[in-house]
Design a protein around this motif. Sequence first.
Motif, PDB file in Angstrom:
ATOM      1  N   VAL A   4      48.148  33.892  54.542  1.00 34.60           N
ATOM      2  CA  VAL A   4      47.929  33.316  53.216  1.00 34.60           C
ATOM      3  C   VAL A   4      47.292  34.347  52.288  1.00 34.60           C
ATOM      4  O   VAL A   4      47.699  34.499  51.126  1.00 34.60           O
ATOM      5  CB  VAL A   4      47.067  32.035  53.326  1.00 34.60           C
ATOM      6  CG1 VAL A   4      46.597  31.569  51.962  1.00 34.60           C
ATOM      7  CG2 VAL A   4      47.838  30.934  54.037  1.00 34.60           C
ATOM      8  N   LEU A   5      46.292  35.081  52.780  1.00 36.82           N
ATOM      9  CA  LEU A   5      45.629  36.095  51.968  1.00 36.82           C
ATOM     10  C   LEU A   5      46.607  37.180  51.513  1.00 36.82           C
ATOM     11  O   LEU A   5      46.633  37.542  50.327  1.00 36.82           O
ATOM     12  CB  LEU A   5      44.480  36.728  52.761  1.00 36.82           C
ATOM     13  CG  LEU A   5      43.755  37.872  52.064  1.00 36.82           C
ATOM     14  CD1 LEU A   5      42.931  37.344  50.903  1.00 36.82           C
ATOM     15  CD2 LEU A   5      42.887  38.625  53.044  1.00 36.82           C
ATOM     16  N   PHE A   6      47.425  37.665  52.429  1.00 35.41           N
ATOM     17  CA  PHE A   6      48.391  38.696  52.057  1.00 35.41           C
ATOM     18  C   PHE A   6      49.466  38.157  51.121  1.00 35.41           C
ATOM     19  O   PHE A   6      49.969  38.876  50.259  1.00 35.41           O
ATOM     20  CB  PHE A   6      49.023  39.326  53.297  1.00 35.41           C
ATOM     21  CG  PHE A   6      48.134  40.321  53.992  1.00 35.41           C
ATOM     22  CD1 PHE A   6      47.602  41.404  53.304  1.00 35.41           C
ATOM     23  CD2 PHE A   6      47.822  40.191  55.333  1.00 35.41           C
ATOM     24  CE1 PHE A   6      46.790  42.331  53.936  1.00 35.41           C
ATOM     25  CE2 PHE A   6      47.015  41.102  55.982  1.00 35.41           C
ATOM     26  CZ  PHE A   6      46.489  42.178  55.281  1.00 35.41           C
ATOM     27  N   ALA A   7      49.829  36.890  51.275  1.00 34.19           N
ATOM     28  CA  ALA A   7      50.812  36.301  50.363  1.00 34.19           C
ATOM     29  C   ALA A   7      50.240  36.211  48.955  1.00 34.19           C
ATOM     30  O   ALA A   7      50.944  36.473  47.964  1.00 34.19           O
ATOM     31  CB  ALA A   7      51.244  34.933  50.872  1.00 34.19           C
TER      32      ALA A   7
ATOM     33  N   ALA B 242      51.511  38.214  45.584  1.00 32.49           N
ATOM     34  CA  ALA B 242      51.837  37.560  44.317  1.00 32.49           C
ATOM     35  C   ALA B 242      51.090  38.209  43.157  1.00 32.49           C
ATOM     36  O   ALA B 242      51.612  38.278  42.037  1.00 32.49           O
ATOM     37  CB  ALA B 242      51.508  36.078  44.400  1.00 32.49           C
ATOM     38  N   LEU B 243      49.881  38.680  43.399  1.00 32.91           N
ATOM     39  CA  LEU B 243      49.075  39.288  42.336  1.00 32.91           C
ATOM     40  C   LEU B 243      49.438  40.750  42.085  1.00 32.91           C
ATOM     41  O   LEU B 243      49.244  41.248  40.972  1.00 32.91           O
ATOM     42  CB  LEU B 243      47.585  39.178  42.674  1.00 32.91           C
ATOM     43  CG  LEU B 243      47.011  37.763  42.725  1.00 32.91           C
ATOM     44  CD1 LEU B 243      45.554  37.804  43.156  1.00 32.91           C
ATOM     45  CD2 LEU B 243      47.165  37.063  41.389  1.00 32.91           C
ATOM     46  N   ALA B 244      49.922  41.443  43.099  1.00 33.08           N
ATOM     47  CA  ALA B 244      50.234  42.875  42.964  1.00 33.08           C
ATOM     48  C   ALA B 244      51.572  43.045  42.272  1.00 33.08           C
ATOM     49  O   ALA B 244      52.458  42.193  42.329  1.00 33.08           O
ATOM     50  CB  ALA B 244      50.262  43.541  44.328  1.00 33.08           C
ATOM     51  N   GLY B 245      51.704  44.146  41.598  1.00 34.45           N
ATOM     52  CA  GLY B 245      52.963  44.452  40.935  1.00 34.45           C
ATOM     53  C   GLY B 245      53.628  45.635  41.592  1.00 34.45           C
ATOM     54  O   GLY B 245      53.102  46.228  42.539  1.00 34.45           O
ATOM     55  N   PRO B 246      54.795  46.000  41.101  1.00 36.38           N
ATOM     56  CA  PRO B 246      55.445  47.188  41.648  1.00 36.38           C
ATOM     57  C   PRO B 246      54.673  48.430  41.226  1.00 36.38           C
ATOM     58  O   PRO B 246      54.023  48.466  40.206  1.00 36.38           O
ATOM     59  CB  PRO B 246      56.835  47.148  41.024  1.00 36.38           C
ATOM     60  CG  PRO B 246      56.682  46.317  39.798  1.00 36.38           C
ATOM     61  CD  PRO B 246      55.578  45.355  40.058  1.00 36.38           C
ATOM     62  N   GLY B 247      54.735  49.411  42.025  1.00 34.83           N
ATOM     63  CA  GLY B 247      54.007  50.636  41.722  1.00 34.83           C
ATOM     64  C   GLY B 247      53.632  51.342  42.999  1.00 34.83           C
ATOM     65  O   GLY B 247      54.212  51.101  44.058  1.00 34.83           O
ATOM     66  N   PRO B 248      52.627  52.199  42.926  1.00 34.32           N
ATOM     67  CA  PRO B 248      52.225  52.927  44.134  1.00 34.32           C
ATOM     68  C   PRO B 248      51.614  51.984  45.164  1.00 34.32           C
ATOM     69  O   PRO B 248      51.119  50.904  44.843  1.00 34.32           O
ATOM     70  CB  PRO B 248      51.202  53.944  43.623  1.00 34.32           C
ATOM     71  CG  PRO B 248      50.694  53.388  42.343  1.00 34.32           C
ATOM     72  CD  PRO B 248      51.813  52.577  41.759  1.00 34.32           C
ATOM     73  N   ALA B 249      51.644  52.420  46.415  1.00 29.75           N
ATOM     74  CA  ALA B 249      51.125  51.594  47.511  1.00 29.75           C
ATOM     75  C   ALA B 249      49.626  51.415  47.349  1.00 29.75           C
ATOM     76  O   ALA B 249      48.944  52.329  46.891  1.00 29.75           O
ATOM     77  CB  ALA B 249      51.448  52.235  48.843  1.00 29.75           C
ATOM     78  N   PRO B 250      49.039  50.313  47.681  1.00 27.20           N
ATOM     79  CA  PRO B 250      49.674  49.098  48.197  1.00 27.20           C
ATOM     80  C   PRO B 250      50.306  48.289  47.073  1.00 27.20           C
ATOM     81  O   PRO B 250      49.652  47.955  46.095  1.00 27.20           O
ATOM     82  CB  PRO B 250      48.538  48.346  48.853  1.00 27.20           C
ATOM     83  CG  PRO B 250      47.316  48.766  48.121  1.00 27.20           C
ATOM     84  CD  PRO B 250      47.578  50.173  47.665  1.00 27.20           C
ATOM     85  N   ASN B 251      51.566  47.978  47.235  1.00 26.53           N
ATOM     86  CA  ASN B 251      52.278  47.229  46.213  1.00 26.53           C
ATOM     87  C   ASN B 251      52.707  45.879  46.774  1.00 26.53           C
ATOM     88  O   ASN B 251      52.318  45.490  47.876  1.00 26.53           O
ATOM     89  CB  ASN B 251      53.476  48.034  45.695  1.00 26.53           C
ATOM     90  CG  ASN B 251      54.399  48.465  46.807  1.00 26.53           C
ATOM     91  OD1 ASN B 251      54.326  47.949  47.902  1.00 26.53           O
ATOM     92  ND2 ASN B 251      55.267  49.417  46.510  1.00 26.53           N
ATOM     93  N   GLN B 252      53.513  45.185  46.016  1.00 24.27           N
ATOM     94  CA  GLN B 252      53.935  43.839  46.384  1.00 24.27           C
ATOM     95  C   GLN B 252      54.681  43.824  47.721  1.00 24.27           C
ATOM     96  O   GLN B 252      54.476  42.935  48.544  1.00 24.27           O
ATOM     97  CB  GLN B 252      54.816  43.271  45.275  1.00 24.27           C
ATOM     98  CG  GLN B 252      55.196  41.829  45.469  1.00 24.27           C
ATOM     99  CD  GLN B 252      56.001  41.300  44.293  1.00 24.27           C
ATOM    100  OE1 GLN B 252      56.411  42.064  43.421  1.00 24.27           O
ATOM    101  NE2 GLN B 252      56.226  40.016  44.280  1.00 24.27           N
TER     102      GLN B 252
ATOM    103  N   PHE C  10      52.929  42.582  55.331  1.00 25.50           N
ATOM    104  CA  PHE C  10      51.805  42.160  56.163  1.00 25.50           C
ATOM    105  C   PHE C  10      51.696  40.643  56.243  1.00 25.50           C
ATOM    106  O   PHE C  10      51.293  40.097  57.278  1.00 25.50           O
ATOM    107  CB  PHE C  10      50.497  42.783  55.660  1.00 25.50           C
ATOM    108  CG  PHE C  10      50.353  44.228  56.023  1.00 25.50           C
ATOM    109  CD1 PHE C  10      50.384  44.637  57.342  1.00 25.50           C
ATOM    110  CD2 PHE C  10      50.207  45.190  55.040  1.00 25.50           C
ATOM    111  CE1 PHE C  10      50.266  45.975  57.684  1.00 25.50           C
ATOM    112  CE2 PHE C  10      50.083  46.531  55.367  1.00 25.50           C
ATOM    113  CZ  PHE C  10      50.112  46.926  56.694  1.00 25.50           C
ATOM    114  N   ALA C  11      52.060  39.947  55.167  1.00 19.96           N
ATOM    115  CA  ALA C  11      52.062  38.483  55.208  1.00 19.96           C
ATOM    116  C   ALA C  11      53.089  37.981  56.227  1.00 19.96           C
ATOM    117  O   ALA C  11      52.809  37.070  57.017  1.00 19.96           O
ATOM    118  CB  ALA C  11      52.353  37.917  53.826  1.00 19.96           C
TER     119      ALA C  11
END
Length: 135
Positions: free
Chosen positions: A77-80, A84-94, A100-101
């Motif tokens: 749930v935390l990784f999901a 949802a909050l992260a966008g595309p871009g450098p790691a760690p990304n969506q 990991f979810a």
Amino acid sequence: MAVRRRPGTQRGGGTHRPTGERHDFPHAPRGPGRTMPQIRPQETVRRGDEPVTARSDLELRRLLSRIFLVLFVGAAVLFAVLAALAGPGPAPNQGTYAFFAALCAGFAGITGVDLLVIRRRLAAGQGRDRADRRP
């Protein structure tokens, strides 16, 4: 004087085999002190009694499976949410958080299946008896 050979044997080497016979079949060890393997199966020699009397501590396994089921579901749930909050871009990304979810959700599924197996084994009476436990 000519050396006589049996018909169908090869010339040269120290071993005489009929022509066409494979060198490794039938396998026969050569030399002094070598014996042929036994044709009939031999009885296995048992060393100890653990394979007959070994029992899994199903209660401990059930406790650990319950703890890790909660942890894996929470992590999924935390990784999901992070995905949802992260966008595309450098790691760690969506994509990283989604991976990991999914991984944690898979481990939660395996843990859930293990709990079902443990429940079935406990219902069948395969767990340790209380009398078997040492104080």
